[in-house]
Write a protein that holds these residues in place. Structure first.
Motif, short mmCIF file in Angstrom:
data_model
loop_
_atom_site.label_atom_id
_atom_site.label_comp_id
_atom_site.label_asym_id
_atom_site.label_seq_id
_atom_site.Cartn_x
_atom_site.Cartn_y
_atom_site.Cartn_z
N ARG A 19 -35.10 -48.69 -63.82
CA ARG A 19 -35.18 -47.73 -64.64
C ARG A 19 -34.59 -46.38 -63.66
O ARG A 19 -36.02 -45.90 -63.23
N LEU A 20 -34.57 -44.98 -64.70
CA LEU A 20 -34.73 -43.81 -63.63
C LEU A 20 -36.43 -43.46 -63.48
O LEU A 20 -36.78 -42.42 -63.04
N ARG A 21 -36.29 -43.27 -65.23
CA ARG A 21 -38.00 -42.98 -65.13
C ARG A 21 -38.61 -44.46 -63.47
O ARG A 21 -40.48 -43.50 -63.49
N ASP A 22 -39.06 -45.06 -63.57
CA ASP A 22 -39.78 -45.98 -62.31
C ASP A 22 -40.14 -45.38 -61.22
O ASP A 22 -40.77 -45.30 -60.38
N ALA A 23 -39.06 -44.16 -61.03
CA ALA A 23 -39.28 -43.00 -59.50
C ALA A 23 -40.85 -42.65 -59.14
O ALA A 23 -40.94 -42.66 -58.14
N GLY A 24 -41.98 -42.27 -60.39
CA GLY A 24 -42.69 -42.04 -60.06
C GLY A 24 -43.42 -43.17 -58.88
O GLY A 24 -44.03 -43.58 -58.08
N GLU A 25 -43.80 -44.34 -60.21
CA GLU A 25 -44.33 -46.05 -59.79
C GLU A 25 -43.97 -46.23 -58.02
O GLU A 25 -44.35 -47.13 -57.16
N TRP A 26 -43.05 -46.68 -58.61
CA TRP A 26 -41.77 -47.01 -57.14
C TRP A 26 -42.38 -46.64 -55.88
O TRP A 26 -42.43 -47.06 -54.73
N SER A 27 -41.96 -44.94 -55.87
CA SER A 27 -42.54 -44.40 -54.77
C SER A 27 -43.70 -44.34 -54.00
O SER A 27 -44.09 -44.58 -52.73
N LYS A 28 -44.92 -43.93 -54.96
CA LYS A 28 -46.25 -44.80 -55.09
C LYS A 28 -46.30 -45.87 -54.20
O LYS A 28 -47.45 -46.11 -53.28
N ALA A 29 -46.09 -47.00 -54.76
CA ALA A 29 -45.39 -48.87 -53.88
C ALA A 29 -45.71 -48.64 -52.86
O ALA A 29 -46.41 -49.31 -51.96
N ARG A 30 -43.72 -48.19 -52.79
CA ARG A 30 -43.77 -48.06 -51.03
C ARG A 30 -44.68 -47.06 -50.61
O ARG A 30 -44.33 -47.27 -49.14
N LEU A 31 -44.82 -46.23 -50.57
CA LEU A 31 -45.79 -45.03 -49.51
C LEU A 31 -46.64 -46.22 -49.25
O LEU A 31 -47.16 -46.19 -48.47
N HIS A 32 -47.11 -46.72 -50.43
CA HIS A 32 -49.03 -47.30 -50.07
C HIS A 32 -48.44 -48.39 -49.13
O HIS A 32 -49.60 -48.86 -48.45
N ASP A 33 -47.51 -49.18 -49.67
CA ASP A 33 -48.11 -50.18 -48.75
C ASP A 33 -46.69 -50.40 -47.60
O ASP A 33 -45.80 -51.49 -46.99
N ASP A 50 -39.47 -40.69 -45.71
CA ASP A 50 -37.72 -39.99 -46.56
C ASP A 50 -37.29 -40.92 -48.01
O ASP A 50 -36.30 -40.54 -48.61
N ARG A 51 -37.22 -42.69 -47.22
CA ARG A 51 -36.40 -43.28 -47.54
C ARG A 51 -37.25 -43.66 -49.38
O ARG A 51 -36.34 -44.26 -50.17
N ASN A 52 -38.43 -43.38 -48.98
CA ASN A 52 -39.26 -44.18 -50.24
C ASN A 52 -39.75 -43.64 -50.64
O ASN A 52 -40.90 -43.26 -51.62
N ALA A 53 -39.08 -42.29 -50.89
CA ALA A 53 -39.79 -40.54 -51.08
C ALA A 53 -39.59 -40.48 -52.79
O ALA A 53 -38.00 -41.45 -53.20
N PRO A 58 -33.91 -42.16 -57.60
CA PRO A 58 -32.72 -41.73 -58.56
C PRO A 58 -31.05 -41.99 -57.74
O PRO A 58 -30.48 -43.23 -58.59
N SER A 59 -30.33 -41.76 -56.22
CA SER A 59 -29.75 -42.33 -55.65
C SER A 59 -28.97 -44.16 -55.64
O SER A 59 -28.66 -44.06 -55.88
N GLN A 60 -30.69 -44.18 -55.41
CA GLN A 60 -30.93 -45.76 -54.88
C GLN A 60 -30.31 -46.58 -56.47
O GLN A 60 -29.74 -47.62 -56.41
#
Length: 205
Positions: A19-33, A50-53, A58-60
């Protein structure tokens, strides 16, 4: 379409469309990990940050949705107890006489070794071999990635061989092991096989 849920040691696992609204959780998990994920993933332009901000999602998301609409991929979010915990994607879907695809996945470091990735692979494999009408599903893994090798083995994939210098990962061309499974090999399904082996249970029981 939602796939699952399955009960594993880490909690209740299900797959749903990204979902588009996954952005926050997706970025948080990716940056942390970063340390957990970067060494296994294909190299790409730009920094990890930059790639996981948040604003890169949205573009991914749009690119994956576009491929999905054309029938070329199946992108899912992995959830544990209803919370975003990773991704699993069936990509390079080819129809006609080949009917094959690859599967790739990642899960948060907070829930590794809890059976989540294995459950996700089993769920998506059963889906592509039934509803998806595919014949072959494969995955490539670096020989050093022991956790992912275990996931594929537990899910029922078999090792086929070694691809030399297959992908540019972490700044170099890396060897990858190829694992695969075909429709003739799944029997009643990979999920029932996991349940029978005591590695998972149906959440609605």
């Amino acid at each position: 379409m939602k796939l699952g849920p399955l009960e594993v040691a880490a909690g209740t696992v299900a797959l749903r469309p990204i979902r588009l609204r996954d952005a926050g959780e997706w970025s948080k998990a990716r940056l942390h990990d970063r340390a957990h994920l970067e060494k296994w993933e294909p190299s790409a332009p730009g920094s990890w940050a930059d790639r996981n901000a948040f604003l890169s999602w949205p573009s991914q998301w749009a690119a994956l949705r576009s491929l999905a609409r054309r029938g070329q991929c199946l992108p899912f979010a992995i959830t544990v107890d209803g919370v975003f915990a990773g991704q699993i994607t069936v990509g390079n879907v080819i129809r006609a006489s080949l009917r094959s695809a690859w599967v790739g996945y990642w899960v948060s470091s907070k829930i590794v070794r809890g059976g989540v990735a294995t459950a996700a692979v089993a769920l998506v494999a059963d889906h592509v071999f039934t509803v998806g009408g595919l014949h072959r599903l494969e995955a490539t893994v670096r020989p050093e990635n022991t956790p992912s090798l275990r996931v594929l083995a537990k899910a029922g994939f078999r090792e086929e061989g070694l691809f030399r210098r297959y992908l540019d990962v972490a700044g170099g061309w890396r060897d990858h092991l190829c694992f695969a499974i075909t429709a003739e090999e799944i029997g009643d399904g990979l999920v029932p096989r996991l349940v029978a082996a005591g590695r998972a249970d149906y959440a609605d029981r």
